[in-house]
Design a protein around this motif. Structure first.
Motif, PDB file in Angstrom:
ATOM      1  N   VAL A 193       4.505  13.974  -4.748  1.00 55.18           N
ATOM      2  CA  VAL A 193       5.859  14.402  -4.406  1.00 55.18           C
ATOM      3  C   VAL A 193       6.403  15.437  -5.386  1.00 55.18           C
ATOM      4  CG1 VAL A 193       6.402  12.234  -3.248  1.00 55.18           C
ATOM      5  CG2 VAL A 193       6.903  12.493  -5.688  1.00 55.18           C
ATOM      6  N   ILE A 194       5.693  15.686  -6.488  1.00 54.74           N
ATOM      7  CA  ILE A 194       6.156  16.700  -7.427  1.00 54.74           C
ATOM      8  C   ILE A 194       4.984  17.562  -7.882  1.00 54.74           C
ATOM      9  CG2 ILE A 194       7.998  15.195  -8.273  1.00 54.74           C
ATOM     10  CD1 ILE A 194       6.371  14.868 -10.835  1.00 54.74           C
ATOM     11  N   LYS A 195       5.310  18.708  -8.458  1.00 52.63           N
ATOM     12  CA  LYS A 195       4.293  19.612  -8.985  1.00 52.63           C
ATOM     13  C   LYS A 195       4.892  20.389 -10.158  1.00 52.63           C
ATOM     14  CE  LYS A 195       5.527  23.361  -5.809  1.00 52.63           C
ATOM     15  NZ  LYS A 195       5.043  24.316  -4.781  1.00 52.63           N
ATOM     16  N   SER A 196       4.046  21.117 -10.838  1.00 56.95           N
ATOM     17  CA  SER A 196       4.473  22.051 -11.895  1.00 56.95           C
ATOM     18  C   SER A 196       5.313  21.383 -12.979  1.00 56.95           C
ATOM     19  CB  SER A 196       5.248  23.225 -11.285  1.00 56.95           C
ATOM     20  OG  SER A 196       4.463  23.913 -10.347  1.00 56.95           O
ATOM     21  N   LEU A 197       4.809  20.289 -13.525  1.00 56.63           N
ATOM     22  CA  LEU A 197       5.476  19.663 -14.665  1.00 56.63           C
ATOM     23  C   LEU A 197       5.264  20.541 -15.894  1.00 56.63           C
ATOM     24  CD1 LEU A 197       6.931  17.284 -16.031  1.00 56.63           C
ATOM     25  CD2 LEU A 197       4.697  16.179 -16.282  1.00 56.63           C
ATOM     26  N   LYS A 198       6.368  20.976 -16.512  1.00 57.16           N
ATOM     27  CA  LYS A 198       6.284  21.905 -17.632  1.00 57.16           C
ATOM     28  C   LYS A 198       7.239  21.504 -18.752  1.00 57.16           C
ATOM     29  CE  LYS A 198       5.062  25.925 -14.782  1.00 57.16           C
ATOM     30  NZ  LYS A 198       5.457  27.303 -14.390  1.00 57.16           N
ATOM     31  N   LEU A 199       6.892  21.941 -19.950  1.00 53.37           N
ATOM     32  CA  LEU A 199       7.782  21.777 -21.097  1.00 53.37           C
ATOM     33  C   LEU A 199       8.714  22.979 -21.160  1.00 53.37           C
ATOM     34  CD1 LEU A 199       8.607  20.452 -23.837  1.00 53.37           C
ATOM     35  CD2 LEU A 199       6.822  21.866 -24.889  1.00 53.37           C
ATOM     36  N   GLU A 200      10.031  22.724 -21.144  1.00 58.40           N
ATOM     37  CA  GLU A 200      10.999  23.816 -21.255  1.00 58.40           C
ATOM     38  C   GLU A 200      11.238  24.184 -22.715  1.00 58.40           C
ATOM     39  OE1 GLU A 200      14.629  23.222 -19.153  1.00 58.40           O
ATOM     40  OE2 GLU A 200      13.714  23.632 -17.206  1.00 58.40           O
ATOM     41  N   VAL A 207      11.561  18.381 -20.318  1.00 58.56           N
ATOM     42  CA  VAL A 207      10.519  18.684 -19.340  1.00 58.56           C
ATOM     43  C   VAL A 207      11.164  18.902 -17.976  1.00 58.56           C
ATOM     44  CG1 VAL A 207       8.716  17.445 -20.580  1.00 58.56           C
ATOM     45  CG2 VAL A 207      10.114  16.216 -18.918  1.00 58.56           C
ATOM     46  N   HIS A 208      10.495  19.678 -17.158  1.00 55.55           N
ATOM     47  CA  HIS A 208      11.030  20.036 -15.842  1.00 55.55           C
ATOM     48  C   HIS A 208       9.899  20.009 -14.824  1.00 55.55           C
ATOM     49  CE1 HIS A 208      13.347  22.116 -12.750  1.00 55.55           C
ATOM     50  NE2 HIS A 208      12.343  22.953 -12.613  1.00 55.55           N
ATOM     51  N   TRP A 209      10.218  19.613 -13.588  1.00 57.54           N
ATOM     52  CA  TRP A 209       9.225  19.596 -12.519  1.00 57.54           C
ATOM     53  C   TRP A 209       9.863  20.059 -11.221  1.00 57.54           C
ATOM     54  CZ3 TRP A 209      11.159  15.460 -15.154  1.00 57.54           C
ATOM     55  CH2 TRP A 209      11.979  14.570 -14.450  1.00 57.54           C
ATOM     56  N   ILE A 210       9.016  20.344 -10.231  1.00 55.46           N
ATOM     57  CA  ILE A 210       9.481  20.859  -8.943  1.00 55.46           C
ATOM     58  C   ILE A 210       9.104  19.873  -7.843  1.00 55.46           C
ATOM     59  CG2 ILE A 210       9.296  22.745  -7.273  1.00 55.46           C
ATOM     60  CD1 ILE A 210       8.548  24.579  -9.582  1.00 55.46           C
ATOM     61  N   PRO A 211      10.065  19.410  -7.047  1.00 57.67           N
ATOM     62  CA  PRO A 211       9.733  18.521  -5.920  1.00 57.67           C
ATOM     63  C   PRO A 211       8.943  19.279  -4.857  1.00 57.67           C
ATOM     64  CG  PRO A 211      12.084  18.453  -6.452  1.00 57.67           C
ATOM     65  CD  PRO A 211      11.511  19.622  -7.179  1.00 57.67           C
ATOM     66  N   ILE A 212       8.024  18.584  -4.220  1.00 57.93           N
ATOM     67  CA  ILE A 212       7.285  19.169  -3.108  1.00 57.93           C
ATOM     68  C   ILE A 212       8.120  19.006  -1.841  1.00 57.93           C
ATOM     69  CG2 ILE A 212       5.202  19.015  -1.693  1.00 57.93           C
ATOM     70  CD1 ILE A 212       3.710  18.084  -4.142  1.00 57.93           C
ATOM     71  N   ALA A 213       8.380  20.090  -1.148  1.00 53.98           N
ATOM     72  CA  ALA A 213       9.241  20.072   0.042  1.00 53.98           C
ATOM     73  C   ALA A 213       8.735  19.075   1.076  1.00 53.98           C
ATOM     74  CB  ALA A 213       9.300  21.470   0.654  1.00 53.98           C
ATOM     75  N   LYS A 214       9.671  18.367   1.696  1.00 57.64           N
ATOM     76  CA  LYS A 214       9.434  17.408   2.778  1.00 57.64           C
ATOM     77  C   LYS A 214       8.753  16.127   2.312  1.00 57.64           C
ATOM     78  CE  LYS A 214       9.028  20.969   6.347  1.00 57.64           C
ATOM     79  NZ  LYS A 214       8.180  21.501   7.448  1.00 57.64           N
ATOM     80  N   SER A 215       8.256  16.117   1.070  1.00 61.67           N
ATOM     81  CA  SER A 215       7.586  14.914   0.582  1.00 61.67           C
ATOM     82  C   SER A 215       8.518  14.050  -0.246  1.00 61.67           C
ATOM     83  CB  SER A 215       6.366  15.302  -0.270  1.00 61.67           C
ATOM     84  OG  SER A 215       5.436  16.017   0.497  1.00 61.67           O
ATOM     85  N   ASP A 216       9.466  14.696  -0.910  1.00 57.45           N
ATOM     86  CA  ASP A 216      10.325  13.983  -1.845  1.00 57.45           C
ATOM     87  C   ASP A 216      11.558  13.447  -1.128  1.00 57.45           C
ATOM     88  OD1 ASP A 216      11.467  12.955  -4.056  1.00 57.45           O
ATOM     89  OD2 ASP A 216      12.047  14.871  -4.925  1.00 57.45           O
ATOM     90  N   THR A 217      11.516  12.185  -0.741  1.00 56.56           N
ATOM     91  CA  THR A 217      12.641  11.573  -0.031  1.00 56.56           C
ATOM     92  C   THR A 217      13.381  10.560  -0.890  1.00 56.56           C
ATOM     93  OG1 THR A 217      11.150   9.896   0.877  1.00 56.56           O
ATOM     94  CG2 THR A 217      11.515  11.884   2.202  1.00 56.56           C
ATOM     95  N   THR A 218      12.781  10.138  -2.004  1.00 64.76           N
ATOM     96  CA  THR A 218      13.415   9.107  -2.824  1.00 64.76           C
ATOM     97  C   THR A 218      14.461   9.683  -3.765  1.00 64.76           C
ATOM     98  OG1 THR A 218      11.734   9.332  -4.555  1.00 64.76           O
ATOM     99  CG2 THR A 218      11.295   7.760  -2.775  1.00 64.76           C
ATOM    100  N   LYS A 219      14.267  10.901  -4.243  1.00 68.43           N
ATOM    101  CA  LYS A 219      15.183  11.543  -5.185  1.00 68.43           C
ATOM    102  C   LYS A 219      15.289  10.774  -6.499  1.00 68.43           C
ATOM    103  CE  LYS A 219      16.225  14.774  -2.244  1.00 68.43           C
ATOM    104  NZ  LYS A 219      15.723  16.149  -2.413  1.00 68.43           N
TER     105      LYS A 219
END
Length: 223
Positions: A112-119, A132-144
């Motif tokens: 459900v997420i990708k691109s975990l990075k250190l800011e 740290v920051h990450w990007i939710p994958i569209a349509k997969s991340d429903t839990t928030k």
């Protein structure tokens, strides 16, 4: 390949880390039964794999045998080497061609997420945090909601606790806390229901600079 033996192809994902990867190490072992009361022995082999390569073919495996296969990442940390935990899988050479790959080697399609990075690393009067920051994958991340876990991998401070810390957040940015100078931490982000899973959605290594690094940026800082 020797007649009658088997070949296994091992594939893995490049780990998400801010440390430079030096190489990978692949291990495979097989337990051999002792004869006439002798103790069993374990035959262990290993192979160094270049950092540009994320697969390796293990040849000359014996038929009707079970092998324990492991992959380890070796990264550069200052002047020393940092070895990751070994990802492992059991492989049976009696498997047919139609049999699916072992679970640990199969590509997961439910992340459900990708691109975990250190800011950045944040310093405030010896209170050290890493954002740290990450990007939710569209349509997969429903839990928030996300489970963030972190634990030190290598540390110059012998008093550093080995306890894993965790937190749940609804944001896609989080500051991991209680960090120490000169330590490396493994950070994993996943769904809250997957707390015990060894294969998180995203993972990276965060290296905290030594105190001398912050002395160059903060006047009159005492380490």
């Amino acid at each position: 390949m020797v007649a009658g033996t088997r070949t296994a192809r091992v594939e893995w994902r490049e780990p998400r880390t801010d440390l430079p990867i030096m190489r990978y190490k692949v291990f495979w072992s097989r337990r051999v039964r002792g004869i006439a009361g002798e103790l069993d022995s374990v035959l262990v082999n290993h192979q160094i794999v270049p950092k540009e390569q994320t697969s390796y073919e293990i040849t000359n495996l014996q038929p009707n045998s079970t092998y324990f296969i492991q992959v380890q990442t070796i990264s550069q940390y200052g002047t020393s080497k940092l070895r990751s935990e070994k990802a492992a899988v059991l492989y049976n050479t009696t498997a047919t061609k139609e049999q699916k790959a072992p679970e640990a080697l199969r590509r997961r399609g439910s992340r459900v997420i990708k691109s975990l990075k250190l800011e950045n690393v944040i310093w405030n009067n010896h209170d050290i945090r890493a954002r740290v920051h990450w990007i939710p994958i569209a349509k997969s991340d429903t839990t928030k909601r996300y489970l963030v876990r972190w634990k030190y991998e290598q540390c110059n401070n012998k008093q550093q606790s080995s306890e894993e810390l965790s937190a749940i957040t609804e944001q896609t940015t989080f500051d991991i806390y209680e960090l120490k100078y000169g330590c490396v931490y493994r950070v994993a982000v996943d769904r809250p229901s997957s707390e015990a899973r060894s294969d998180p959605d995203a993972e990276l290594l965060v290296a905290v600079p030594k105190c001398e690094y912050f002395q160059k940026k903060v006047e009159h800082l005492k380490c």
